[in-house]
Write an enzyme that holds these catalytic residues in place. Structure first.
Site, short mmCIF file in Angstrom:
data_model
loop_
_atom_site.label_atom_id
_atom_site.label_comp_id
_atom_site.label_asym_id
_atom_site.label_seq_id
_atom_site.Cartn_x
_atom_site.Cartn_y
_atom_site.Cartn_z
N LYS A 146 39.28 43.40 16.75
CA LYS A 146 39.86 45.04 16.39
C LYS A 146 40.72 45.72 17.50
CE LYS A 146 37.37 45.83 12.41
NZ LYS A 146 37.31 46.62 11.31
N ASN A 188 39.64 48.13 6.40
CA ASN A 188 39.75 49.45 7.33
C ASN A 188 41.19 49.41 8.30
OD1 ASN A 188 38.32 47.75 9.03
ND2 ASN A 188 36.31 48.89 8.46
N TYR A 230 46.12 51.24 45.24
CA TYR A 230 44.88 51.43 45.71
C TYR A 230 45.15 52.00 46.96
CZ TYR A 230 40.59 48.93 46.76
OH TYR A 230 39.17 48.79 46.89
N1 LIG Z 1 36.88 45.48 3.53
C1 LIG Z 1 36.52 46.56 4.35
O1 LIG Z 1 37.23 47.13 5.02
C2 LIG Z 1 35.32 46.18 4.79
C3 LIG Z 1 34.22 45.60 4.35
N2 LIG Z 1 33.02 45.70 4.53
C4 LIG Z 1 32.08 45.07 4.08
O2 LIG Z 1 30.77 45.38 3.33
C5 LIG Z 1 29.65 44.66 3.66
C6 LIG Z 1 28.58 45.38 4.20
O3 LIG Z 1 28.86 45.81 5.75
P1 LIG Z 1 28.14 47.19 6.25
O4 LIG Z 1 27.78 48.27 5.17
O5 LIG Z 1 28.65 47.24 7.56
O6 LIG Z 1 26.58 46.47 6.32
P2 LIG Z 1 25.07 46.90 6.14
O7 LIG Z 1 24.13 46.03 6.92
O8 LIG Z 1 25.05 48.47 6.95
O9 LIG Z 1 24.80 47.03 4.84
C7 LIG Z 1 24.81 46.04 3.88
C8 LIG Z 1 24.43 46.31 2.72
O10 LIG Z 1 24.70 45.30 1.78
C9 LIG Z 1 23.72 45.34 0.84
N3 LIG Z 1 23.50 43.91 0.55
C10 LIG Z 1 23.55 42.61 0.69
N4 LIG Z 1 23.78 41.65 0.20
C11 LIG Z 1 23.62 42.42 -1.10
C12 LIG Z 1 23.39 41.86 -2.51
N5 LIG Z 1 23.65 40.47 -2.79
N6 LIG Z 1 23.26 42.56 -3.40
C13 LIG Z 1 23.27 43.96 -3.25
N7 LIG Z 1 23.45 44.49 -2.05
C14 LIG Z 1 23.47 43.53 -1.02
C15 LIG Z 1 22.39 45.58 1.62
O11 LIG Z 1 21.35 45.85 0.96
P3 LIG Z 1 19.99 46.43 1.43
O12 LIG Z 1 19.97 47.60 2.01
O13 LIG Z 1 18.97 46.15 0.41
O14 LIG Z 1 19.53 45.44 2.46
C16 LIG Z 1 22.94 46.77 2.58
O15 LIG Z 1 22.68 47.91 1.98
C17 LIG Z 1 30.26 43.47 4.58
O16 LIG Z 1 30.51 42.35 3.61
C18 LIG Z 1 31.47 43.88 5.23
O17 LIG Z 1 32.25 42.61 5.62
C19 LIG Z 1 32.26 46.47 5.40
C20 LIG Z 1 33.30 47.49 6.00
C21 LIG Z 1 34.78 47.31 5.94
C1 LIG Z 2 36.71 44.82 7.64
C2 LIG Z 2 35.25 45.45 8.41
O1 LIG Z 2 35.12 46.14 9.36
C3 LIG Z 2 34.07 44.68 8.07
O2 LIG Z 2 34.28 43.66 6.94
O3 LIG Z 2 33.18 44.96 8.53
MG LIG Z 3 33.32 46.02 10.33
#
Ligand SMILES: NC(=O)C1=CN([C@@H]2O[C@H](COP(=O)(O)OP(=O)(O)OC[C@H]3O[C@@H](n4cnc5c(N)ncnc54)[C@H](OP(=O)(O)O)[C@@H]3O)[C@@H](O)[C@H]2O)C=CC1
Ligand SMILES: CC(=O)C(=O)O
Ligand SMILES: [Mg+2]
Length: 757
Positions: A103, A327, A48
């Protein structure tokens, strides 16, 4: 919390347990740890005022020096506004904190990237962008997280434009990289060509749009992808479709997800829990590929999908099922590579390099650490299409691929000249043992030996033996019943079990010569020929030691089925100590910044002064062979006579013997551990001959030595190797009964390299 909620099963644990985990020890999952001492007035002055003025002035004059004098270059912010927390929806900035803390912890655990979570309480992209952009001086990189579409696209694009450090929205690009890697391998396993596959993407948000863009960039045809949101397939001209979704619109007769899935090869779910019905899966093409990646509950549970389609390859985002496409496999390593070359951005080349590296890694043999962590044998196939997050190779392979791609594509401000050396540093970064032992491993490879594994029916031993061979350290000779060993080799999915040499005392051609040899050796020590024959046939340590004694193997490793003392006794029936040697044991403690050798931790209860001097010299020699300039401290409860006591003369005499013998290493004693290890206490004894803290600690007796080694193993944060047995005529190592396969392997390699023995 209602009792039924508290007991809700969340995949191997209950809500109550998950909350307890987050609450206990101290709330949350993160704390900040100082890297410099802060115990004295001087420390305070340096850290410091006034000392801190020096780096302030240096950085003001040259901004690049921030990387040298501050934590900036290794610090990444995980930033969210909580509008798309996993698949739980928009629950606000504060509620996203557990995910963001998580994370940050993963950054540290998997890639040694320092990270802090920041939750911004705004849904206004402009306000979010301004807040993050203003933080550029603090961080080396920005990981955006769980921000919903379409705002995430606007925010990320603006920040990439404004900031000169890497900015990545992990839900988009981290996810896309892992998904692409998993899909490449799933297509490979099902004999599909990427340009022919028909894909249905469910979800049209951050993750779905980025994943779709990347798989198209890698060869999937635009017209072969139907993207659905909550309203079904996105088609040209459909109402309420923004520019990001419309980029993926295709003409199709399907009006629902169910219709879109008929005959589809791949389902890519980045939407919400339960969005995929088993009866729709039934209509997909042969060997369908189902990535149900919504977190924490996937679009379909793996058992539901398997029930209708046993031929499917199924992946989820979760750790409790096979094929975790998440991820976490990407962001720590991508930022590691980007930070290490001071990349100004994370570009397409770096993403494709990461995806390819991860996909290729999954096809390689799985290392022992991963097999141990996951409790089963993992092998490239439908239940293992992608490496597991605890795979220690990820940091080396993925981060170096990203760093190289950054350099090749011209975005690295600090290119790395020697990529091989960089890979080595990456490996050592999480595991200091790697750095310490690399030289030894290379020596073993350069001069491979035949090592007898006395307990080859034991899985930990067999795994070690397989790796001993596969990594090129030498040839393992497996001692055990032939069928039992072969069965285990098959269980471990070894492709060529017949190529191992198995030595079974029931049918070994060497038995007559062994009996002859051992009878001659023991006949005047009270053993009859019949006793000897029985021992050769029934005592695997005796049989294994005889293989070495008769030259059929160069060294022996044993210990997991018998106590240390009993194993020593059995081996001693066959093998002698070296002439004039005193067998003893060394434990090696490997910490992040230091390695320490402790002796004698296993054999001599009350060594006299000659014996202490001998142990010191031999341990110093081992330290030197392992690349450490020895500084030996003879430990005691007393430091240079204070307090006085009746047990000190032994130690003093041992020091005098080293004086008499003219040793070429530093040594000192008698001294308490703090006078040997703590620079501040050392400074109270300016006459001490140690120029720096000791790294070889000679203990006054077996009690203190063995207790210290075990206490350090249980309570310390160091990695412990050993005990290493010194002083036998042939290389013999005896592992603790609790040894895991990596422990057995390490001792086998140390022994075969001739570093210990
Ligand atoms: N395994 C992994 O590494 C990761 C997994 N994910 C998962 O992906 C999902 C989306 O995350 P993210 O993209 O960040 O979120 P967003 O909010 O950006 O997007 C969500 C999307 O999911 C759509 N959606 C929600 N419910 C339904 C349904 N029943 N049928 C069809 N479409 C649906 C929404 O549709 P609409 O546009 O019509 O609202 C929207 O387009 C989450 O469950 C998250 O946990 C995300 C990142 C990493
Ligand atoms: C894994 C992740 O980043 C998510 O589900 O949003
Ligand atoms: Mg995420």
């Amino acid at each position: 919390m209602a009792e039924e909620n508290a007991n809700q099963n969340r995949g191997g644990f209950t809500t109550r347990e998950a909350l307890f985990y987050h609450e206990t020890i101290r709330p949350g999952k993160l704390e900040i740890v100082a890297t410099k001492p802060m115990t004295s007035q001087r420390d305070l002055s340096l850290a410091y005022s006034p000392g801190v003025a020096a780096p302030v002035e240096a950085i003001a004059a040259d901004a690049s020096l921030a990387a040298r004098y501050t934590a900036k270059a290794n610090l990444v912010a995980v930033i969210s506004n909580g509008t798309a927390i996993l698949g739980l929806g928009n629950l606000g900035a504060l509620a996203s904190k557990p995910v963001m803390e998580g994370k940050a912890v993963l950054f540290k655990r998997f890639a040694d990237v320092d990270s802090i979570d920041i939750e911004l309480d705004t849904e206004d992209p402009e306000a979010f962008i301004n807040a993050v952009a203003l933080m550029e001086p603090t961080f080396g990189g920005i990981n955006l997280e769980d921000i919903k579409a379409p705002e995430c696209f606007i925010i990320e694009a603006a920040l990439r434009e404004r900031m000169k450090i890497p900015v990545m929205h992990d839900d988009q690009h981290g996810t896309a990289i892992i998904t692409a890697a998993g899909l490449l391998n799933a297509c490979y396993l099902t004999d599909r060509k990427i340009e022919d596959v028909k894909v249905v993407v469910n979800g049209a948000g951050a993750a779905a749009i980025a994943c779709t863009a990347l798989i198209k960039a890698m060869g999937v045809r635009h017209e072969n992808v139907i993207m659905c949101d909550r309203s079904g397939p996105i088609t040209p001209g459909r109402d309420g479709v923004d520019q990001w979704k419309s980029a993926h619109a295709v003409a199709t007769d399907a009006t629902t997800l169910e219709e879109a899935l008929k005959g589809a090869d791949i389902f890519l779910g980045l939407s919400a829990a339960g969005a995929l019905k088993p009866e729709w899966v039934a209509e997909m093409a042969d060997k369908p590929i189902i990535f149900a990646m919504a977190n924490p509950t996937p679009e379909i549970m793996p058992d539901e999908a398997k029930a209708v389609r046993p031929d499917a390859i199924i992946a989820t985002g979760r750790s409790d099922f096979p094929n975790q496409v998440n991820n976490v496999l990407g962001f720590p390593f991508i930022f590691r590579g980007a930070l290490d070359v001071q990349a100004t951005t994370i570009n397409e080349e770096m993403k494709v390099a990461a995806a390819t590296a991860i996909a290729e890694l999954a096809r390689e043999r799985v290392p022992e650490e991963v097999a141990s962590a996951y409790g089963k044998n993992q092998k490239f196939g439908t239940d293992y299409i992608i490496p597991a997050p605890f795979d220690p190779r990820l940091i080396e392979v993925v981060s170096s691929a990203v760093a190289k791609a950054a350099m090749d594509s011209g975005v690295a401000k600090a290119p790395i000249a020697d990529l091989d050396e960089y890979r080595h540093q990456l490996k050592s970064r999480l595991n200091p043992t790697t750095a310490v032992l690399t030289g030894v491993y290379n020596e073993a490879k350069a001069n491979p030996k035949r090592m007898v594994f006395a307990e080859a029916e034991e899985e930990v031993v067999l795994r070690a033996a397989i790796q001993f061979r596969d990594f090129g350290y030498g040839t393992p000779i497996l001692v055990g019943r032939t069928k039992a060993v072969m069965d285990k080799l098959h269980q471990l999915s070894v492709s060529d079990p017949g190529s191992f040499e198995i030595q079974n005392s029931a049918d070994s051609e060497y038995v007559p010569a062994m009996v002859d040899y051992l009878y001659k050796r023991l006949q005047r020590r009270g053993y009859t020929e019949r006793d000897v024959r029985r021992m050769v046939n029934q005592e695997r340590n005796v049989f294994a030691a005889l293989l070495v004694a008769l030259g059929h193997g160069d060294g022996l490793i044993s210990g997991v089925t018998r106590t240390y003392a009993q194993t020593v006794r059995e081996v001693n029936l066959v093998l002698d100590k070296k002439p004039d040697a005193l067998p003893f044991g060394i434990h090696m403690m490997i910490g992040k910044n230091h390695t320490t050798f402790l002796a004698d931790t296993t054999i001599n209860e009350r060594p006299n002064s000659e014996e202490l001097a001998y142990i010191a010299k031999e341990t110093a020699a081992v330290a030197r062979r392992m690349g450490h300039e020895p500084r030996v401290a003879f430990l005691s409860y007393s430091t240079f006579g204070n307090p006085s006591g009746q047990w000190l003369s032994n130690i003093r005499d041992a020091v005098a013997i080293l004086d008499r013998d003219g040793c070429d290493f530093e040594y000192e004693g008698e001294m308490a551990p703090d006078a040997a290890l703590n620079p501040r206490v050392m400074s109270l004894y300016p006459f001490s001959r140690l120029s720096a803290p000791a790294n070889v600690l000679i203990m006054p007796g077996l009690q203190s030595a063995n207790l210290s080694a075990k206490l350090l193993r249980e309570l310390g944060s160091n990695t412990t190797i050993g005990p290493m047995l010194i002083g036998m005529e042939k290389p013999v190592q005896i592992v603790p009964m609790t040894a895991a396969a990596p422990d057995v392997l390490t001792l086998a390699v140390l022994s075969s390299a001739g570093v210990v023995g």
